[in-house]
Scaffold this motif. Structure first.
Motif, mmCIF file in Angstrom:
data_model
loop_
_atom_site.group_PDB
_atom_site.id
_atom_site.type_symbol
_atom_site.label_atom_id
_atom_site.label_comp_id
_atom_site.label_asym_id
_atom_site.label_seq_id
_atom_site.Cartn_x
_atom_site.Cartn_y
_atom_site.Cartn_z
ATOM 1 N N ILE A 238 -2.042 6.228 7.339
ATOM 2 C CA ILE A 238 -2.460 7.554 6.860
ATOM 3 C C ILE A 238 -2.297 8.566 7.988
ATOM 4 O O ILE A 238 -1.774 9.668 7.784
ATOM 5 C CB ILE A 238 -3.917 7.521 6.349
ATOM 6 C CG1 ILE A 238 -4.018 6.695 5.067
ATOM 7 C CG2 ILE A 238 -4.446 8.942 6.123
ATOM 8 C CD1 ILE A 238 -5.450 6.406 4.617
ATOM 9 N N ILE B 107 1.149 5.452 0.191
ATOM 10 C CA ILE B 107 0.456 6.669 0.597
ATOM 11 C C ILE B 107 1.202 7.850 0.020
ATOM 12 O O ILE B 107 2.409 8.007 0.231
ATOM 13 C CB ILE B 107 0.374 6.780 2.133
ATOM 14 C CG1 ILE B 107 -0.375 5.581 2.696
ATOM 15 C CG2 ILE B 107 -0.297 8.093 2.540
ATOM 16 C CD1 ILE B 107 -0.358 5.482 4.200
ATOM 17 N N VAL C 178 0.875 -1.170 0.000
ATOM 18 C CA VAL C 178 0.000 0.000 0.000
ATOM 19 C C VAL C 178 0.911 1.218 0.000
ATOM 20 O O VAL C 178 1.873 1.279 0.767
ATOM 21 C CB VAL C 178 -0.928 0.007 1.234
ATOM 22 C CG1 VAL C 178 -1.711 1.308 1.307
ATOM 23 C CG2 VAL C 178 -1.875 -1.174 1.202
ATOM 24 N N ILE D 38 -4.128 0.478 7.353
ATOM 25 C CA ILE D 38 -4.093 1.603 6.420
ATOM 26 C C ILE D 38 -4.428 2.919 7.125
ATOM 27 O O ILE D 38 -3.739 3.928 6.931
ATOM 28 C CB ILE D 38 -5.042 1.348 5.228
ATOM 29 C CG1 ILE D 38 -4.543 0.143 4.422
ATOM 30 C CG2 ILE D 38 -5.171 2.594 4.345
ATOM 31 C CD1 ILE D 38 -5.507 -0.356 3.363
ATOM 32 N N ALA E 225 -4.175 6.548 0.163
ATOM 33 C CA ALA E 225 -3.579 5.211 0.177
ATOM 34 C C ALA E 225 -4.056 4.474 -1.070
ATOM 35 O O ALA E 225 -5.244 4.442 -1.368
ATOM 36 C CB ALA E 225 -4.001 4.462 1.432
#
Length: 164
Positions: free
Chosen positions: A102, A14, A12, A98, A62
């Motif tokens: 963030i 960001i 993932v 996630i 994300a």
């Protein structure tokens, strides 16, 4: 600025992005629908990210390895504090870390912008959000800025210069 986290076999990423992208707007629309299923309209304090001056707003998005937007969060910088807004992770992506990533990304950006205090408003019917913030060191506080006292709101704050 880009942050990469490995949360499962899929990475993932960001990054800070513009709010006016179709997939980001769709994610925000999901958030709006969700908020309106929980709260009366007068208790939903949504911010139109597209209308905010770019120098005041940092939007972290994300994305998975294929570029699909999975979640987002915004930092609105004011003269006195930074306000976290529009924190959201798609339901099918929750539980992967996630939201925490963030949040950390936004906190780091706030520090780089010499912001020393973060504030936020979340809802009483969102215990997972309250838990996320509490675990990250946020504490309940009084209403701030232009927010009224609201039976559906929980206001929280964190001093960044005191954070370990």
């Amino acid at each position: 600025m880009s942050t990469s986290i490995g949360v499962t076999k899929d990475a993932v990423y960001i990054t800070f992005e513009a709010a006016d992208q179709p997939d980001v707007l769709a994610l925000i629309a999901e958030l709006d629908v969700y908020q309106h299923t929980l709260y009366p309209p007068a208790s939903v304090y949504a911010l139109d990210l597209v209308s905010v001056q770019q120098e005041q707003l940092l939007l972290a998005v994300a994305r998975d390895a294929q570029g699909v937007a999975l979640g987002c969060g915004a930092l609105l910088l004011t003269a006195s504090y930074g306000e976290l807004k529009r924190m959201y992770v798609s339901p099918g992506q929750r539980g992967r870390g996630i939201a925490t990533s963030i949040l950390v990304t936004l906190e780091n950006a706030a520090k780089k912008s010499d912001c020393r205090q973060l504030m936020l408003e979340t809802g009483t019917l969102q215990p997972q959000a309250q838990s996320l913030y509490a675990q990250a060191g946020y504490s309940v506080c009084a209403a701030f800025g232009g927010y009224p006292e609201d039976a559906y709101s929980v206001f929280m704050q964190k001093r960044l210069d005191e954070a370990a």
